[in-house]
Scaffold this motif. Sequence first.
Motif, PDB file in Angstrom:
ATOM      1  N   ARG A 101       0.847  -1.188   0.000  1.00 44.21           N
ATOM      2  CA  ARG A 101       0.000   0.000   0.000  1.00 44.21           C
ATOM      3  C   ARG A 101       0.884   1.239   0.000  1.00 44.21           C
ATOM      4  O   ARG A 101       1.810   1.352   0.817  1.00 44.21           O
ATOM      5  CB  ARG A 101      -0.938   0.026   1.221  1.00 44.21           C
ATOM      6  CG  ARG A 101      -1.870   1.232   1.205  1.00 44.21           C
ATOM      7  CD  ARG A 101      -2.802   1.266   2.393  1.00 44.21           C
ATOM      8  NE  ARG A 101      -3.735   0.158   2.377  1.00 44.21           N
ATOM      9  CZ  ARG A 101      -4.734   0.010   3.274  1.00 44.21           C
ATOM     10  NH1 ARG A 101      -4.892   0.916   4.234  1.00 44.21           N
ATOM     11  NH2 ARG A 101      -5.537  -1.018   3.202  1.00 44.21           N
ATOM     12  N   ALA A 118      -6.758   2.585   0.874  1.00 43.29           N
ATOM     13  CA  ALA A 118      -6.692   1.200   0.413  1.00 43.29           C
ATOM     14  C   ALA A 118      -6.734   1.071  -1.100  1.00 43.29           C
ATOM     15  O   ALA A 118      -6.342   0.030  -1.647  1.00 43.29           O
ATOM     16  CB  ALA A 118      -7.841   0.398   1.029  1.00 43.29           C
ATOM     17  N   ASN A 166      -3.502  -0.133  -2.731  1.00 47.17           N
ATOM     18  CA  ASN A 166      -2.996  -1.507  -2.662  1.00 47.17           C
ATOM     19  C   ASN A 166      -2.689  -1.991  -4.078  1.00 47.17           C
ATOM     20  O   ASN A 166      -3.471  -1.754  -5.002  1.00 47.17           O
ATOM     21  CB  ASN A 166      -4.047  -2.444  -2.053  1.00 47.17           C
ATOM     22  CG  ASN A 166      -4.264  -2.213  -0.574  1.00 47.17           C
ATOM     23  OD1 ASN A 166      -3.474  -1.545   0.081  1.00 47.17           O
ATOM     24  ND2 ASN A 166      -5.334  -2.780  -0.044  1.00 47.17           N
ATOM     25  N   ARG A 196      -3.277  -0.600  -9.073  1.00 43.40           N
ATOM     26  CA  ARG A 196      -4.019   0.183  -8.079  1.00 43.40           C
ATOM     27  C   ARG A 196      -5.450   0.385  -8.574  1.00 43.40           C
ATOM     28  O   ARG A 196      -5.767   0.195  -9.741  1.00 43.40           O
ATOM     29  CB  ARG A 196      -3.359   1.549  -7.874  1.00 43.40           C
ATOM     30  CG  ARG A 196      -1.915   1.485  -7.416  1.00 43.40           C
ATOM     31  CD  ARG A 196      -1.436   2.886  -7.046  1.00 43.40           C
ATOM     32  NE  ARG A 196       0.025   2.972  -7.016  1.00 43.40           N
ATOM     33  CZ  ARG A 196       0.699   4.019  -6.576  1.00 43.40           C
ATOM     34  NH1 ARG A 196       0.043   5.088  -6.142  1.00 43.40           N
ATOM     35  NH2 ARG A 196       2.020   4.036  -6.592  1.00 43.40           N
ATOM     36  N   ASN A 211      -6.280  -5.988   1.262  1.00 39.32           N
ATOM     37  CA  ASN A 211      -5.057  -6.438   1.912  1.00 39.32           C
ATOM     38  C   ASN A 211      -5.366  -7.511   2.951  1.00 39.32           C
ATOM     39  O   ASN A 211      -6.473  -7.594   3.481  1.00 39.32           O
ATOM     40  CB  ASN A 211      -4.344  -5.258   2.580  1.00 39.32           C
ATOM     41  CG  ASN A 211      -5.290  -4.380   3.388  1.00 39.32           C
ATOM     42  OD1 ASN A 211      -6.008  -3.564   2.794  1.00 39.32           O
ATOM     43  ND2 ASN A 211      -5.325  -4.539   4.699  1.00 39.32           N
TER      44      ASN A 211
END
Length: 450
Positions: free
Chosen positions: A243, A248, A251, A296, A302
């Motif tokens: 990340r 998020a 990630n 991304r 995650n």
Amino acid sequence: MSVNILRVLAALLTTVAVGLPALPAAAAAPTVTAMSTTVLTTSGRTALTYTGYMNGESFQQDGITTFNGRQYSAFWDEAGYVNVSRRQLPSGAWANVRLTDYRTTSTDSHNTISIGIAPADGTIHLAFDTHSSQFRYRKSAAGLATSPTWTAAGFGAVQSSLTNTSMAVVTYPQFFAHPDGTLQLAIRTGVSGTGDEVLYEYRAATWTYIGEFIDGTTYNNNAYLFGIEYDSNSLLHATWTVRETSDASTNHDLYYAYSRDKGRTWRNNAGTVVATTGSTPLPSNSAGLKVWTIARNRGLMNQESQVVDAAGNVHVLASHLPANAPSNTNFTAARETAVLVHYRRDKATKAWHQTYTPFLERSSRGDIAVDAADNLYVASGDSATRKLHIETASRASNWTDWTIRYTSPAIYYSDPLIDHQRLRTQSVLSIFTPRYGGSQIDVQDWSATG
């Protein structure tokens, strides 16, 4: 086979793989048969944050586990105390210990309880109540995991560090044991978007700091482990995503490394030594460690799950947008159409494979586990429907025949957790699963037939 049947199969499962053999005619995903559901507690902590509870999060390694014929689990009660329960298998009643000398004020679902059991001396280790904050830990007296005595007096005082190293800003404690009985702990230092992974080792009743093994702060990011565990040949496998910020949506990608010496040195997918813990750690986002590109803004979650089978194949459960879906910078919106994806590393060829499954995941996370015959089992939640699902895939099909074997009523929430040891050694799928509202936690037991 008719054209219509072929179209149905294609719609159900899309496989992207390298050199994957055809599905054998005799292959069939494992089945599960309900045995029992027991109530672990009716007073679990009910605070809801990040679409989950403090009881039941995918990064709890472990939240439920079996050792020496007994099953262990831990939970926060509504008053804020750590509870540790155990039962004699196969069908004993849960016996609970409530540890009242420490009380949390947190309502943050990251502040879970992880259990580690050291096979060498039978100590039980608890790490808890930490999210980018001070480490909190306690361990039991030696032999408690093999003793018939089960009381709060068996546990020592709360500690804030394991050695003389600082543990002031840590998150995600994960215990795992080497086949020789050595217990280890991986934990993140720093915060989301800028953090490192460090390693500790417990031997002869003492913890030792091994050092930093994944460096994220140098690159202004952090690694989120899908898992870290040994195979039967004592190789330590770690997989992660990176990340770039606290968002998020940043990630990206799947990374992998393994160690032959208890995490002292690390090798890339090809087997070349590329890092030394404590001096030259693994660069979190090294191109040489990336084994699958995931861009991304793909809704990549995650810390889903990892397991290694008896043959040494590494399996990663991830979830993100399907291949044909457009990217989405809104992580929450992207998760609404995220599906479970199975990644695996073939030990013999070192090739990685990707299998898209048709199963929606949304904002919950699933747990992947393996039986003695190397069949795979997934327990996954769905925060929108509040239903728990069990999905399976067979080794005989090269894990391509993913099938839903159970769907619960709309009563569950947060992340289900599988007892990996019990499935591997007893062919029983035990699932820790909080009910919606958080106060009741069930443990479902299923007979697994692969």
